[in-house]
Write an enzyme that holds these catalytic residues in place. Structure first.
Site, PDB file in Angstrom:
ATOM      1  N   GLU A 161       0.817  -1.210   0.000  1.00  0.00           N
ATOM      2  CA  GLU A 161       0.000   0.000   0.000  1.00  0.00           C
ATOM      3  C   GLU A 161       0.852   1.261   0.000  1.00  0.00           C
ATOM      4  OE1 GLU A 161      -3.734   1.924   2.562  1.00  0.00           O
ATOM      5  OE2 GLU A 161      -2.620   0.192   3.349  1.00  0.00           O
ATOM      6  N   GLU A 262     -12.961   2.430   3.985  1.00  0.00           N
ATOM      7  CA  GLU A 262     -12.007   2.687   5.054  1.00  0.00           C
ATOM      8  C   GLU A 262     -12.056   4.177   5.400  1.00  0.00           C
ATOM      9  OE1 GLU A 262      -7.615   0.886   5.923  1.00  0.00           O
ATOM     10  OE2 GLU A 262      -7.667   2.567   4.516  1.00  0.00           O
TER      11      GLU A 262
END
Length: 282
Positions: A161, A262
């Protein structure tokens, strides 16, 4: 932003991140809360921030809670230190934290396999002052290769990520190209080809990246997408991102995987933070 059903709908599947949403509830109650809100899929950061190897009964209890709620775990982080908190991963940190990451690798992968979770996220780690960056990167590659092999045994992909520089100034992967360099290095090191990019549109937007360009260029290498509006990291419609356009671009680019929600619910209960997504689309 109008509800998606009013502006063409979406082809994507959505999962709720239970480490940022429903945190007003104990961990074991969150899967049922997500199910009550209409979601059949959830994801998690590593839930035990102080325990890379938690007691077996705690692992069993989480597995039972997921199953009882009828929720599929679609993504799980490896141990990443104090998250939420000051840490941004452990795998590039020499010494104790790296060892904690290594101790966690098989635990996390075995848990993922036991619940059918097919994506494992490995956060890199903040830079350590006084240690040569090349040494940190060499350690990171070793640990990412270890994680990729464990993920492969669990029939999962390994996610890498990119975060954002304003909020994570000591994190070295703060652009899509930099994260993809690491993805390519891991795949070259293992020969497995199971390392993928985690495309978090909030972090990329905070970095000022060209989101349509990132989607067009890198959707094929993407194993998971996460979203929050920008600025603010709230629900879609609270910031400036055009998610109708972005979801359309993801579909056009061939991305058909999960989209993780998220984002922060704000000053309201998490169950109230999904008005933008009509229940039939959850």
């Amino acid at each position: 932003m109008a509800p998606l059903a009013e502006i063409g709908g979406t082809e994507h599947r959505f999962s709720v991140n239970l480490s940022i949403l429903f945190t007003e509830l104990p961990l074991l109650e969150r899967p049922a809360a997500a199910a009550a809100a209409g979601f059949g899929a959830v994801e998690l950061w590593w839930p035990w921030v102080d325990a890379p190897v938690p007691p077996q009964d705690e692992l069993d209890a989480l597995r039972a809670a997921l199953r009882a709620a009828g929720t599929q775990l679609t993504g799980l982080n490896f141990y990443a230190g104090q998250l939420p908190g000051p840490d941004r991963g452990a795998l590039s940190l020499p010494g104790e934290e790296s060892e904690r990451f290594r101790a966690n690798v098989d635990v996390a992968a075995d848990f993922a396999r036991s619940v059918g979770c097919t994506a494992l996220n490995a956060l890199y780690g903040n830079r350590v002052p006084g240690v040569p960056e090349a040494q940190q990167d060499e350690l990171a590659l070793e640990n990412l290769a270890l994680a990729a092999r464990a993920a492969d045994r669990a029939d999962a992909v390994l996610l890498v990520e990119a975060l954002n520089a304003p909020e994570s100034p000591d994190y070295p992967l703060v652009s899509a190209p930099k994260a993809l360099e690491v993805v390519d290095a891991v795949n070259a090191a293992t020969g497995l080809g199971n390392a993928r990019f985690l495309m978090d549109l909030y972090h990329l937007a905070m970095n000022g990246e060209d989101l349509p360009g990132v989607i067009a260029s890198h959707a094929a290498a993407t194993g998971h997408v996460q979203i929050a509006d920008c600025p603010g990291r709230g629900a879609p419609g609270t910031g400036e991102l055009d998610f109708t356009d972005l979801f359309g671009r993801l579909s056009k680019a061939g991305y058909d995987g999960w989209v993780g929600l998220e984002y922060k619910p704000g000053d309201r209960p998490s169950a109230s933070a999904f008005e933008w997504l009509p229940r039939p689309l959850r």
